[in-house]
Enzyme design. Structure first.
Site, PDB file in Angstrom:
ATOM      1  N   LYS A 143     -14.272  -0.414  -5.279  1.00  0.00           N
ATOM      2  CA  LYS A 143     -14.566   0.995  -5.525  1.00  0.00           C
ATOM      3  C   LYS A 143     -16.076   1.272  -5.557  1.00  0.00           C
ATOM      4  CE  LYS A 143     -13.160   4.764  -8.383  1.00  0.00           C
ATOM      5  NZ  LYS A 143     -12.437   5.316  -9.506  1.00  0.00           N
ATOM      6  N   MET A 200      25.942  -7.041   9.538  1.00  0.00           N
ATOM      7  CA  MET A 200      25.630  -8.338  10.126  1.00  0.00           C
ATOM      8  C   MET A 200      25.934  -9.469   9.143  1.00  0.00           C
ATOM      9  SD  MET A 200      24.861  -9.776  12.835  1.00  0.00           S
ATOM     10  CE  MET A 200      23.865  -8.957  14.070  1.00  0.00           C
ATOM     11  N   PHE A 236      -7.495  -3.582 -14.517  1.00  0.00           N
ATOM     12  CA  PHE A 236      -6.392  -2.660 -14.255  1.00  0.00           C
ATOM     13  C   PHE A 236      -6.211  -2.487 -12.746  1.00  0.00           C
ATOM     14  CE2 PHE A 236      -4.904   1.775 -13.567  1.00  0.00           C
ATOM     15  CZ  PHE A 236      -3.611   1.568 -13.998  1.00  0.00           C
ATOM     16  N   GLN A 237      -4.998  -2.652 -12.285  1.00  0.00           N
ATOM     17  CA  GLN A 237      -4.632  -2.544 -10.865  1.00  0.00           C
ATOM     18  C   GLN A 237      -5.448  -3.464  -9.975  1.00  0.00           C
ATOM     19  OE1 GLN A 237      -4.345   1.698  -9.878  1.00  0.00           O
ATOM     20  NE2 GLN A 237      -2.203   1.569 -10.499  1.00  0.00           N
ATOM     21  N   GLU A 264       3.898   2.744   0.170  1.00  0.00           N
ATOM     22  CA  GLU A 264       2.907   2.097   1.037  1.00  0.00           C
ATOM     23  C   GLU A 264       3.549   1.220   2.106  1.00  0.00           C
ATOM     24  OE1 GLU A 264       2.708   2.231  -2.254  1.00  0.00           O
ATOM     25  OE2 GLU A 264       0.734   2.984  -2.838  1.00  0.00           O
TER      26      GLU A 264
END
Ligand SMILES: Cc1ncc(C[n+]2csc(CCOP(=O)(O)OP(=O)(O)O)c2C)c(N)n1
Lengths: 560, 173
Positions: free
Chosen positions: A161, A474, A111-112, A49
């Site tokens: 949802k 760097m 959940f999630q 993502e």
């Protein structure tokens, strides 16, 4: 007409003019993905993502249109945070949709579940949790409006949802502007006059141009203004391309890794006009020695940018394109003695440039600067270039000559390693016919290398040029200069064979180990149809020069 | 470093308080007191924030408040004619020998005794900063057990209001 939340989302995207979205499905967005199944929207399936957000960001920076992302709840949403913060720091317009657990479960550590609205509050321009399906369409309209107007930025919409599945009467709503949101576009006429007065007597003026010029589409106005007044132009990393690098009035980049002559010009100038730039610490160095002789004017759409670090004499709040037009409308021709003084000023700068030009020593091994120069030649300076972060980024800024806005796409404010490859994918999605090259370090490229599969799957023929120095270059440079040469954990002893890696992903891998191989490898890569990784095995301990040590005045450059 | 009382009209929505408070903490600004409640228009809340800083800091604070999308209007009341009030509930020890004294002090400050027990009073007092500070100073030697303060609410003087227009409609485009 009755529509579900998910159908409303898809319809609003189409009506907002979106053609491409970047995303990754999961449990909390299955309903949205079902609505996408039959939609005209092109969906680019990323591999992480974070990649989706950087890709949408690259798409936005290349095209000027908002980038759109869809991710699931919980880990899907938290994976977007670096991408959102990157976009926020560089004022890039994004609209990110995250799924959320069912409304009754919110707050239960379901959940999630993650409080993504809470997590992204400080790095979005605004964000929303949709609690009623009737508000979804107006929120989406508002989000797009906010993302692309004023100082652009990322906006997040969290959709539970159950809301995605609920039905409601739907018509595409009229644009409603939040009553507390009114960016200032036109400069205050009194301030414009005062700016013209300062200009009328300025013998050694400099324009200091930032990313705001690109965001507002003001490159033509900057060109006109600089030429009319005969004023040299220096650019920040974000401003590169906002003024043609090949122009006689261009001084290139200023700041920590700015050119010798740009930093001296800023230090010696008597009038500094900051345009769509924010006096970032990487630009100013030691603040009270930044442009110490100059009256400072600051043109910016965001009032919080003004007098944040450097006290300016004349603030002008407004969109830089509008303000420049106002200035151009009223600016008289410089008087003869001022015109002569400016000629002298330009000559002085030219001498600094002749004295200490950008240079590097050739050797037996490939020099990274030479690779960037060769890429510039091979693409006639006309490719879209993205970068990773570190030396690769600075060499790109110094050695690729950018002549057009939106040509350089780089993470300036946040400095996010792993930005370049997904951003290149997004830019390529916006401009399928253009050459898009990610100039990378061997460290950074491994942060989002998985997106090579995205490029292959979606036939986005991005080219990656790895300046492979075997170091977090760097970091090594700072350790060499400021930490007694103790290379603490900055050597990448093990990296994959990038040629084989490219092949494993179904892309093409090419390698150059000798200076003579650089041009043929580039030529071959540019002729290859699909994505290509070019592995340039370069001098391991090459440094970026010039360099201003952190906290020093910008005229105290080390030339390495 | 002066104390400033800033009145902020915000959309009466979920998350707005967190946005405002988060802006202060993320940028290292201090909130000395904060009060929030609905206004006449139920879609709008008024926050009264007391903060401290020199002029450039206060300027940045008001600019950053204005930048938050759900913030509708910001007015720094400091330096303009305004009224500010705070309410305090003070629980004092009320031993036999002190009870009369406490009642007398409360009366001078127009405090109200809102709870009485054999050993304590709770006094409600309203006023500006100075008044509440003075009241507390007088009660302190008698034994303060607990203090609850509301934080300030404030408003400009005169007929002018903070004036807010409804959400602006734009032609769809
Ligand atoms: C996500 C992230 N982690 C750490 C850093 C700190 N950092 C800045 S430059 C750099 C080294 C980059 O190495 P490489 O990609 O190999 O590029 P080089 O400098 O060698 O060109 C690091 C670690 C960063 N900018 N971003």
């Amino acid at each position: 007409m009755k529509k579900t939340g998910a159908q409303i989302l898809v319809d609003c995207l189409v009506k907002e003019g979106v053609d491409t979205i970047f995303g990754y499905p999961g449990g909390a967005v299955l309903t949205i993905y079902d609505a996408l199944y039959h939609s005209p929207l092109r969906h680019i399936l990323v591999r992480h993502e974070q990649g989706a957000v950087h890709a949408a960001d690259g798409y936005a920076r290349a095209s000027g249109k908002p980038g759109v992302v869809v991710v699931t709840s919980g880990p899907g949403a938290t994976n977007t945070v670096t991408g959102i913060a990157t976009a926020a720091m560089d004022s890039s317009p994004l609209v990110v949709f995250s799924g959320q657990v069912n409304t009754p479960l919110i707050g239960n550590d379901a959940f999630q579940e993650a409080d993504i609205v809470g997590i992204t509050r400080p790095c979005t321009k605004n964000n929303y949790l949709v609690k009623d399906v009737k508000t979804l369409a107006p929120i989406i309209r508002e989000a797009f409006y906010l993302a692309r107007t004023g100082r652009p930025g990322p906006v997040l919409i969290d959709i539970p949802k159950d809301i995605q599945a609920q039905s409601t009467d739907y018509v595409f709503p009229r644009q409603v502007v939040p009553r507390g949101y009114h960016p200032t576009y036109d400069g205050h006429p009194g301030q414009i006059q005062r700016c013209l007065e300062l200009l009328a007597t300025a013998e050694r003026p400099v324009l200091y141009v930032g990313g705001g010029v690109i965001l507002s589409g003001a490159a033509p106005e900057i060109l006109k203004f600089a030429e009319a007044e005969n004023i040299p132009v220096t650019m920040t990393l974000m401003g590169l391309g906002g003024f043609p690098g090949s122009h006689r009035l261009s001084l290139g980049m200023l700041g920590m890794h700015g050119t010798y002559w740009a930093n001296l010009a800023v230090t010696e100038c008597d009038l500094l006009i900051g345009i769509g730039a924010r006096f970032d610490d990487r630009v100013t160095g030691k603040i009270n020695e930044f442009a110490p002789l100059a009256k400072k004017v600051h043109i910016d759409i965001d009032p919080t940018s003004i007098s944040k670090s450097v006290k300016v004499h004349l603030p002008i709040v407004g969109d830089v394109k509008h303000v420049l037009r106002q200035l151009l409308a009223d600016a008289p021709r410089p008087r003869a003695e001022i015109a002569r003084a400016r000629q002298k000023w330009l000559k002085r700068i030219a001498e600094w440039k002749k004295d200490k030009p950008l240079s590097y020593r050739h050797g037996k091994m490939i020099k990274p600067q030479a690779v960037v120069e060769a890429l510039c030649r091979a693409t006639k300076g006309d490719a879209i270039i993205t970068t990773e972060v570190g030396q690769n980024q600075m060499w790109t800024a110094l050695f690729y000559e950018f002549n057009h806005p939106r040509q350089l796409i780089t993470s300036g404010g946040l400095g996010t390693m792993g930005f370049g490859l997904p951003a290149a994918i997004g830019a390529q999605a916006a401009f399928p016919g253009k050459t898009v090259i990610d100039i990378a370090g061997d460290g950074s490229i491994q942060m989002n290398i998985q997106e090579l599969a995205t490029a292959v799957q979606h036939k986005l023929p991005v080219k990656v040029a790895i300046l492979n120095n075997g170091f977090l270059g760097m970091v090594r440079q700072w350790q060499k200069l400021f930490y007694g040469g103790r290379y603490s954990h900055s050597r990448m002893d093990v990296s994959p064979d990038f040629v084989k890696l490219a092949e494993a992903y179904g892309a093409t891998g090419l390698r150059a180990q000798l200076p003579a191989e650089v041009e043929p490898v580039i030529a071959k890569a540019l002729k290859t149809k699909g994505p290509v990784i070019m592995d340039f095995v370069v001098e391991p301990e090459e440094d970026v020069s010039p360099m201003v040590p952190a906290g020093e005045a910008i005229n105290k450059m080390i030339l390495l | 470093m002066r104390k400033h009382t800033i009145s902020v009209l915000v959309e009466n929505q979920f998350g707005v308080l967190a946005k405002v408070a988060g802006m202060f903490s993320a940028r290292g600004y201090n909130i000395e007191s904060l009060s929030v409640a609905e206004t006449l228009d139920p879609t709008i809340s008024r926050m009264t924030i007391v903060t401290r800083g020199d002029d450039p800091i206060i300027e940045q604070i008001t600019k950053h408040l204005n930048k938050l999308v759900p913030v509708i209007k910001v007015s720094d009341l400091t330096g303009t004619p305004h009224i500010d009030r705070e309410m305090a509930l003070i629980k004092v020890e009320a031993k036999e020998k002190n009870r009369a004294e406490i009642l007398r002090i409360a009366e001078i400050f127009r405090g109200k005794i809102v709870d009485v027990s054999p050993t304590s009073f709770v006094i409600e007092v309203t006023g500006d900063d100075e008044k509440i500070t003075a009241f507390l100073a007088l009660l302190k030697p008698l034994g303060i057990k607990e203090i609850g303060r509301s934080g300030k609410v404030a408003m400009g003087r005169g007929p002018k209001t903070a004036g807010v227009e409804p959400n602006g409609e734009k032609e769809g485009g």
